[in-house]
Design a protein around this motif. Structure first.
Motif, short mmCIF file in Angstrom:
data_model
loop_
_atom_site.label_atom_id
_atom_site.label_comp_id
_atom_site.label_asym_id
_atom_site.label_seq_id
_atom_site.Cartn_x
_atom_site.Cartn_y
_atom_site.Cartn_z
N ARG A 67 60.21 22.51 85.28
CA ARG A 67 58.79 21.75 84.92
C ARG A 67 58.37 22.85 83.58
N CYS B 254 52.35 19.89 79.80
CA CYS B 254 51.31 19.16 80.90
C CYS B 254 50.21 18.49 79.99
N ARG B 255 50.09 17.19 79.92
CA ARG B 255 49.12 16.49 78.99
C ARG B 255 47.94 16.76 79.48
N GLN B 256 47.52 16.84 80.82
CA GLN B 256 46.45 17.11 81.34
C GLN B 256 45.72 18.64 80.62
N ALA C 239 54.02 22.46 82.21
CA ALA C 239 53.93 21.62 83.42
C ALA C 239 54.22 22.32 84.96
N CYS D 191 49.53 22.04 89.07
CA CYS D 191 49.75 20.43 88.89
C CYS D 191 48.96 19.89 90.09
N CYS E 52 46.45 13.46 89.59
CA CYS E 52 46.00 13.89 88.19
C CYS E 52 45.74 12.47 87.36
N GLU F 4 46.49 11.85 84.38
CA GLU F 4 47.52 11.79 83.54
C GLU F 4 49.07 11.37 84.15
N CYS G 66 52.77 11.22 82.60
CA CYS G 66 53.34 12.71 82.58
C CYS G 66 54.70 12.69 82.28
#
Ligand code: SF4
Length: 652
Positions: free
Chosen positions: A117, A122-124, A177, A182, A187, A189, A193
């Motif tokens: 990961r 991580c878009r968030q 990510a 997470c 989430c 997103e 994701c």
């Protein structure tokens, strides 16, 4: 559910008709040449998939083993996981071999590349950071702006696409990510994701390419029933399988570093800031967490290195430092309670409380557990302390979790056999293969390489060894005109001999530690007549074909350091079992390491060169024969003049 076949397997198309002379591969591969060992390997792998068996195959460099397992994998009609040692090998398979297979054999092949990961964005976090004053310095502002644009375009979110971002970027650590922060399906997103997308691709794939770290991280998670990373599969191919005992030991072990406490405090603070939660008591607790963690970990001795931390050592440590430990454990507990009491409680807060609880349990285990199947140790590296518990024997775990769960496991590498047998590998990994095979080499080692065993060097423990070894290295380098790797079993020996040799030769001499590994390798490749002095990390996974690498010199037989806690515990366990650890563990482990080190030299049919080992135990001691018998059939000499003639006869 297993996937349907990527390519229907027509009965009449045998491996021979693909890999043999005049076969499909010859018509489709630009640099095809018939390699009997490649065909033999493909047949064994195909049989393992068909008959649901395990297989162990030693296949030297130049066999073409990648296609010898990939083509049977895609013809098997099963979902196959291929696990390689490194991310770069994974990428090579995915970017070079998979497109070739799609174009020529299986247009409908679905392949997925999976990495840990921390390799993905991580878009968030990107959205949360956007607009917040969390960027340090002008570089970070610039990189972040580029990453924000890239986030909108990239399909994978894979960090390897960001060529501008330095390897050690702290910014990436704050936007990757990793599981720690997470919130999964909760989430906003989650649907978009990159991790979700990677899992979806894997769920639809016939072929999943992972690395050993991800594979064993997944296997260990399955053990805990905490949710797996990989989708269902029934067959696995391990390339570079000689590495899996070490990787499995890490993932079935437990560990915690002093840095994790700092990270917990930092991540909790930034979470509070991002969620705009004003929790003054919690902030004060985080300050105390840092202080208590520092106070506990600074009580470990200052010397660098890895040391045993078994029941006796831990009892002595706890007797003196119980209070510091209790304070740290209580502080984490208070933080958990404070996080749980927050209202409202967004999912991030729940995740953070869970992470704190996991760390408290891990710390308690590492300082107090008496489970005898683990060896307990700590390591000081720079300012960090790493506490760990490693399984003494992973064979039982692997038998139960791997070889009994998946019905076709293929283990392959150029270095698996010792003295012509797989006893060591089978015993260490707990595998009982139905097929095992050492394939004949594709290279003409007898003519391509000469093994030089100096006659007159003293024993490696003699005070004059370093001086004499340096003189010998200088003489060999004159013959090879530099173009050499000098590989050492210890840093101190490397530095000592480097000082002596670099003064006495005219070639550019590079030293490990003076630049990052990839930079040094790049310099070695591009500098005429360069010599590289290095230790363990250059013994494997390094590929320098051609005359630029014409000589590999090794100082000592690469026995694992006996005082290393893991090695010592494994030796003791065999002794307690009435077995002979030197013969069954230490020698075979060293033999495989030597084969790896020497394996750097001959990477193609046109490579030529000198190999030398300066440790005269290979000639003097009875066990030296096992080393020599395990190496390819190099021409061997004790005479430097013969080495010179060999090099002259192969001059360009
Ligand atoms: S699901 Fe997890 S990794 Fe994916 S964007 Fe959300 S927080 Fe980040």
């Amino acid at each position: 559910m297993p996937k349907k076949a990527a390519v229907a397997k027509a009965e009449e198309i045998t491996a021979e008709k693909i890999f043999g002379p005049g076969g499909l591969l010859q018509t489709r591969h630009p640099s095809y040449e018939f390699r009997p060992s490649q065909l033999a390997m493909a047949e064994i792998v195909e049989q393992a998939f068909e008959k649901h068996q395990h297989a162990v195959i030693e296949a030297g460099t130049g066999t073409g083993k990648t296609l010898a397992y990939l083509i049977p994998a895609i013809r098997s009609g099963r979902r196959v996981v291929v696990s390689t040692a490194t991310k770069s090998l994974q990428e090579q398979l995915f970017q070079k071999d998979v497109p070739f297979l799609k174009k020529n054999f299986a247009p409908n092949l679905k392949a997925a590349l999976m990495k840990g990961r921390a390799n993905f964005l991580c878009r968030q976090k990107v959205h949360q950071i956007d607009g917040q004053a969390m960027l340090k310095g002008i570089d970070e502002v610039d990189w972040f702006s580029q990453i924000r644009d890239w986030e909108k375009l990239t399909e994978t979110g894979d960090r390897s696409e960001l060529t501008f971002l330095p390897d050690d970027s702290d910014l990436w650590n704050r936007i990757d990510a990793r599981r720690d922060l997470c919130t999964g399906q909760k989430c906003a997103e989650f649907q978009r994701c990159f991790i979700t997308a990677m899992h979806q691709r894997a769920h639809e794939a016939d072929l999943i390419i992972v690395n050993h770290h991800l594979f064993f991280a997944d296997l260990a998670l399955r053990q805990d029933d905490f949710g797996s990373i990989l989708p269902e599969y029934s067959a696995v191919v391990f390339d570079e399988a000689h590495e899996i005992e070490d990787v499995a030991s890490d993932y079935f072990g437990r560990q915690l570093s002093s840095y994790r406490f700092e990270e917990l405090a930092r991540d909790t603070e930034s979470m509070l800031r991002l969620l705009q939660i004003d929790a003054a008591p919690l902030r004060r607790q985080l300050t105390r967490l840092r202080e208590h963690a520092r106070s506990l970990f600074e009580r470990f001795p200052e010397r660098e290195g890895r040391y045993p931390f078994g029941v006796t050592e831990r009892n002595a440590f706890m007797e003196q430092n119980r209070e510091a430990y209790d304070q740290l454990a209580s502080e984490i507990r208070r933080i958990e309670a404070e996080l749980s009491a927050l209202t409202p409680k967004p999912e991030e807060v729940v995740t953070m409380a869970r992470r704190a609880a996991e760390m408290r349990r891990e710390l308690a285990f590492l300082l107090e557990s008496e489970e005898k199947s683990y060896v307990y140790w700590y390591e000081r590296r720079g300012r960090g302390i790493f506490l760990a518990a490693t399984p003494i024997d992973v064979s039982e775990i692997l038998r139960e979790k791997l070889f009994e769960q998946f019905d076709s496991v293929v283990l392959t590498s150029a270095t698996l056999a010792v003295g012509g047998r797989f006893d060591y590998l089978k015993q260490r990994l707990g595998v009982l293969p139905s097929a095992e095979c050492i394939l004949p080499h594709e290279f003409d080692y007898a003519n391509q390489a000469m093994l030089y065993l100096p006659r007159a060097l003293p024993d490696i423990r003699h005070p004059s060894f370093a001086e004499r070894a340096a003189q010998e290295i200088a003489k060999v380098l004159e013959i090879s005109e530099g173009r050499a790797f000098c590989l050492f079993t210890s840093y101190s020996q490397m530095k000592d001999i480097y000082e002596r040799v670099s003064r006495s030769v005219a070639f550019p001499v590079l030293l490990q530690g003076t630049a990052p590994r990839s930079t040094l390798l790049g310099r070695f490749r591009s500098t005429p007549n360069a010599v590289l002095f290095a230790t363990a990390s250059f013994w494997q996974g390094v590929d320098v074909p051609g005359a630029q690498l014409s000589c590999v010199i090794i100082d000592k037989l690469p026995f694992a350091v006996p005082s290393d806690p893991i090695v010592a515990a494994r030796v003791r366990a065999l002794q307690d079992d009435g077995r002979n650890p030197f013969a069954e563990y230490q020698i075979p482990k060293a033999v495989l390491a030597l084969k790896q080190g020497f394996g750097r030299l001959i990477r193609s049919k046109t490579d030529r060169g000198i190999l030398s080992i300066l440790d005269n135990r290979i000639q003097r001691m009875q066990y030296g024969k096992i080393f020599l018998e395990s190496l390819p059939e190099y021409k061997t000499t004790q005479d430097l003049a013969e080495v010179a003639r060999f090099m002259e006869s192969h001059a360009d």
